[in-house]
Scaffold this motif. Sequence first.
Motif, PDB file in Angstrom:
ATOM      1  N   THR A 183       1.132  -1.137   0.127  1.00 12.40           N
ATOM      2  CA  THR A 183      -0.051   0.034   0.597  1.00 12.40           C
ATOM      3  C   THR A 183       0.546   1.007   0.198  1.00 12.40           C
ATOM      4  O   THR A 183       2.281   1.226   0.373  1.00 12.40           O
ATOM      5  CB  THR A 183      -1.006   0.310   0.828  1.00 12.40           C
ATOM      6  N   GLU A 184       0.265   2.270  -0.272  1.00  4.02           N
ATOM      7  CA  GLU A 184       1.345   3.709  -0.760  1.00  4.02           C
ATOM      8  C   GLU A 184       1.991   3.695   0.678  1.00  4.02           C
ATOM      9  O   GLU A 184       3.213   4.640   0.646  1.00  4.02           O
ATOM     10  CB  GLU A 184       0.138   4.720  -1.044  1.00  4.02           C
ATOM     11  N   ASN A 185       1.170   3.798   2.402  1.00  7.64           N
ATOM     12  CA  ASN A 185       1.628   4.171   3.420  1.00  7.64           C
ATOM     13  C   ASN A 185       2.287   2.904   4.243  1.00  7.64           C
ATOM     14  O   ASN A 185       2.530   3.558   5.187  1.00  7.64           O
ATOM     15  CB  ASN A 185       0.724   4.604   4.029  1.00  7.64           C
ATOM     16  N   ASP A 186       2.545   2.219   3.064  1.00  6.69           N
ATOM     17  CA  ASP A 186       3.525   0.823   4.086  1.00  6.69           C
ATOM     18  C   ASP A 186       5.086   1.447   4.571  1.00  6.69           C
ATOM     19  O   ASP A 186       5.806   2.529   3.715  1.00  6.69           O
ATOM     20  CB  ASP A 186       4.229  -0.243   2.411  1.00  6.69           C
ATOM     21  N   PRO A 187       5.481   1.623   6.216  1.00  6.79           N
ATOM     22  CA  PRO A 187       6.760   1.642   6.250  1.00  6.79           C
ATOM     23  C   PRO A 187       7.759   1.433   5.050  1.00  6.79           C
ATOM     24  O   PRO A 187       7.865   0.548   4.558  1.00  6.79           O
ATOM     25  CB  PRO A 187       6.872   1.260   7.637  1.00  6.79           C
ATOM     26  N   GLU A 188       8.937   2.577   5.101  1.00  4.60           N
ATOM     27  CA  GLU A 188      10.188   2.064   3.940  1.00  4.60           C
ATOM     28  C   GLU A 188      10.672   0.887   4.288  1.00  4.60           C
ATOM     29  O   GLU A 188      10.799   0.769   5.911  1.00  4.60           O
ATOM     30  CB  GLU A 188      11.239   3.067   4.153  1.00  4.60           C
ATOM     31  N   MET A 189      10.921  -0.181   3.706  1.00  3.83           N
ATOM     32  CA  MET A 189      12.437  -1.109   3.749  1.00  3.83           C
ATOM     33  C   MET A 189      13.144  -0.839   4.161  1.00  3.83           C
ATOM     34  O   MET A 189      13.800   0.783   3.854  1.00  3.83           O
ATOM     35  CB  MET A 189      12.211  -1.727   2.893  1.00  3.83           C
ATOM     36  N   PRO A 190      14.138  -1.456   5.566  1.00  7.96           N
ATOM     37  CA  PRO A 190      15.563  -1.026   5.857  1.00  7.96           C
ATOM     38  C   PRO A 190      16.248  -0.613   4.539  1.00  7.96           C
ATOM     39  O   PRO A 190      16.971   0.146   3.949  1.00  7.96           O
ATOM     40  CB  PRO A 190      15.870  -1.910   6.538  1.00  7.96           C
ATOM     41  N   GLU A 191      15.941  -1.475   3.091  1.00 10.77           N
ATOM     42  CA  GLU A 191      17.084  -1.660   2.348  1.00 10.77           C
ATOM     43  C   GLU A 191      16.890   0.083   1.627  1.00 10.77           C
ATOM     44  O   GLU A 191      17.687   0.634   1.026  1.00 10.77           O
ATOM     45  CB  GLU A 191      17.152  -3.102   1.337  1.00 10.77           C
ATOM     46  N   SER A 192      15.832   0.116   1.508  1.00  9.99           N
ATOM     47  CA  SER A 192      15.289   1.343   0.314  1.00  9.99           C
ATOM     48  C   SER A 192      16.236   2.581   1.180  1.00  9.99           C
ATOM     49  O   SER A 192      16.425   3.369   1.055  1.00  9.99           O
ATOM     50  CB  SER A 192      14.168   2.162   0.227  1.00  9.99           C
ATOM     51  N   ALA A 193      15.663   2.772   2.927  1.00  6.90           N
ATOM     52  CA  ALA A 193      16.259   3.694   3.570  1.00  6.90           C
ATOM     53  C   ALA A 193      17.421   3.608   3.339  1.00  6.90           C
ATOM     54  O   ALA A 193      18.663   4.751   3.498  1.00  6.90           O
ATOM     55  CB  ALA A 193      15.945   3.168   4.697  1.00  6.90           C
ATOM     56  N   ALA A 194      18.140   2.518   3.248  1.00  6.74           N
ATOM     57  CA  ALA A 194      19.929   2.562   3.689  1.00  6.74           C
ATOM     58  C   ALA A 194      20.484   3.129   1.578  1.00  6.74           C
ATOM     59  O   ALA A 194      21.363   3.929   1.991  1.00  6.74           O
ATOM     60  CB  ALA A 194      20.550   0.932   3.413  1.00  6.74           C
ATOM     61  N   PHE A 195      19.737   2.959   0.764  1.00  2.39           N
ATOM     62  CA  PHE A 195      20.074   3.856  -0.149  1.00  2.39           C
ATOM     63  C   PHE A 195      20.110   3.646  -0.399  1.00  2.39           C
ATOM     64  O   PHE A 195      21.037   5.395  -0.551  1.00  2.39           O
ATOM     65  CB  PHE A 195      19.297   2.802  -1.296  1.00  2.39           C
ATOM     66  N   ARG A 196      19.351   5.369  -0.246  1.00  2.00           N
ATOM     67  CA  ARG A 196      18.787   6.821  -0.498  1.00  2.00           C
ATOM     68  C   ARG A 196      19.224   7.316   0.834  1.00  2.00           C
ATOM     69  O   ARG A 196      20.023   8.936   0.847  1.00  2.00           O
ATOM     70  CB  ARG A 196      17.115   6.934  -0.414  1.00  2.00           C
ATOM     71  N   THR A 197      19.759   7.027   1.861  1.00  2.00           N
ATOM     72  CA  THR A 197      20.983   7.575   2.810  1.00  2.00           C
ATOM     73  C   THR A 197      22.333   7.601   2.400  1.00  2.00           C
ATOM     74  O   THR A 197      22.668   8.973   2.566  1.00  2.00           O
ATOM     75  CB  THR A 197      20.810   7.062   4.058  1.00  2.00           C
ATOM     76  N   TRP A 198      22.153   6.786   1.597  1.00  2.00           N
ATOM     77  CA  TRP A 198      24.210   7.175   0.866  1.00  2.00           C
ATOM     78  C   TRP A 198      24.038   8.004   0.274  1.00  2.00           C
ATOM     79  O   TRP A 198      25.608   8.233  -0.661  1.00  2.00           O
ATOM     80  CB  TRP A 198      24.808   5.018   0.239  1.00  2.00           C
ATOM     81  N   PHE A 199      23.162   7.794  -0.823  1.00  2.36           N
ATOM     82  CA  PHE A 199      22.656   8.369  -1.916  1.00  2.36           C
ATOM     83  C   PHE A 199      23.022  10.042  -1.011  1.00  2.36           C
ATOM     84  O   PHE A 199      24.006  11.242  -1.943  1.00  2.36           O
ATOM     85  CB  PHE A 199      22.370   7.732  -2.355  1.00  2.36           C
ATOM     86  N   ALA A 200      21.863   9.873  -0.397  1.00  2.00           N
ATOM     87  CA  ALA A 200      22.334  11.553   0.013  1.00  2.00           C
ATOM     88  C   ALA A 200      23.915  12.221   0.981  1.00  2.00           C
ATOM     89  O   ALA A 200      23.965  13.467   0.202  1.00  2.00           O
ATOM     90  CB  ALA A 200      21.633  12.299   0.843  1.00  2.00           C
ATOM     91  N   ALA A 201      24.118  11.514   1.232  1.00  2.00           N
ATOM     92  CA  ALA A 201      25.837  11.582   2.027  1.00  2.00           C
ATOM     93  C   ALA A 201      26.476  11.631   1.008  1.00  2.00           C
ATOM     94  O   ALA A 201      26.936  12.820   1.045  1.00  2.00           O
ATOM     95  CB  ALA A 201      25.941  10.722   3.146  1.00  2.00           C
ATOM     96  N   ARG A 202      26.728  10.736   0.291  1.00  2.00           N
ATOM     97  CA  ARG A 202      27.969  10.799  -0.735  1.00  2.00           C
ATOM     98  C   ARG A 202      27.891  12.047  -1.658  1.00  2.00           C
ATOM     99  O   ARG A 202      28.277  12.809  -2.239  1.00  2.00           O
ATOM    100  CB  ARG A 202      27.516   9.488  -1.480  1.00  2.00           C
ATOM    101  N   SER A 203      25.940  12.552  -2.374  1.00  2.00           N
ATOM    102  CA  SER A 203      25.716  13.543  -2.657  1.00  2.00           C
ATOM    103  C   SER A 203      26.414  14.793  -2.527  1.00  2.00           C
ATOM    104  O   SER A 203      27.765  16.078  -2.497  1.00  2.00           O
ATOM    105  CB  SER A 203      24.572  13.970  -3.050  1.00  2.00           C
ATOM    106  N   GLU A 204      25.996  15.377  -0.658  1.00  2.00           N
ATOM    107  CA  GLU A 204      26.698  15.800  -0.058  1.00  2.00           C
ATOM    108  C   GLU A 204      28.084  16.194   0.162  1.00  2.00           C
ATOM    109  O   GLU A 204      28.398  17.214   0.015  1.00  2.00           O
ATOM    110  CB  GLU A 204      25.776  16.150   1.667  1.00  2.00           C
ATOM    111  N   ALA A 205      27.990  14.966   0.055  1.00  2.00           N
ATOM    112  CA  ALA A 205      30.933  15.253   0.239  1.00  2.00           C
ATOM    113  C   ALA A 205      30.575  15.384  -0.769  1.00  2.00           C
ATOM    114  O   ALA A 205      32.975  15.064  -1.342  1.00  2.00           O
ATOM    115  CB  ALA A 205      30.721  13.987   0.832  1.00  2.00           C
ATOM    116  N   ARG A 206      30.244  15.744  -1.859  1.00  2.00           N
ATOM    117  CA  ARG A 206      30.276  15.298  -3.681  1.00  2.00           C
ATOM    118  C   ARG A 206      31.547  14.090  -3.989  1.00  2.00           C
ATOM    119  O   ARG A 206      32.672  14.370  -4.386  1.00  2.00           O
ATOM    120  CB  ARG A 206      30.914  17.282  -3.685  1.00  2.00           C
TER     121      ARG A 206
END
Length: 281
Positions: A183-206
């Motif tokens: 469903t649209e409001n399912d809690p985020e899977m840990p695997e998805s959260a880990a990927f998005r967090t990594w991508f944002a952190a690597r972006s911030e670090a250029r």
Amino acid sequence: MTMHFPALFVSHGSPMIALEPGATGAFLTHLGQTLDRRFGRPRAVLAVSAHTTARAPVLLGGAQHEAVYDFGGFPQALYELRYDAPGAPDLAATVGERLQAPVLERGGLDHGIWTAMRYLYPDADVPVVPLALTPMASPAELMAMGAQLRSLSEDGVLVLATGSITHNLRLLMSQRPWGGAPTENDPEMPESAAFRTWFAARSEARDWEALAQYRVQAPNAVMMHPTDEHLLPWFVAAGLGGREEAPQRIFEAVTFGCLGMDAYAFGPQAGALREALQNTP
């Protein structure tokens, strides 16, 4: 005065966003309004989408565009929506010359483009030029292509890349561990959260090297992107923004537990856009 626009990457998610805007549709509306207030109306949009692809760069330089319904199995109301936007043949010719790419005298906006544009510019009064994504190109090659287009953003052109920060349709439709369909409001899977967090952190670090090698360096990369095409537009916009400025994550959300809806801005004006978004309702 011609405004210098940040380049953008937005996650478009399901075509149903056109009927059910949710948090992402509300953000895109806010983004369009903020762009107008802070930077003015662009003279045109150069759009790079995961759903318009070719073996080599090619531009759709038609004088007029209509929405393309490049999907199936959705409610009839979705196919009745229209987004008729003008083209920009002169811009298409300019970009074609710069990239040594052919320009086709035809129009059409895939759902990755028009579902976002209908919230950014609901009156369909901003000319659009789709630039086909080359999904066999590497992230580094797409960044280099984006760098060739850097001056466009300084000449009143808004570059809009659309895809999804995570995109695995098989995972999206799979049975959930706790039972039942997603469903649209399912809690985020840990695997998805880990990927998005990594991508944002690597972006911030250029950390451009790590980002370009995301498939081997990011956690759960293959799970989140079995194929590359929905993330590759990010690299075109990043190349246009330049390596000197850190990409700015300007929105983050997840639907169905694993479909990331994050948006990013790139270039010298990205920070100003993020601040303007945060400081206006």
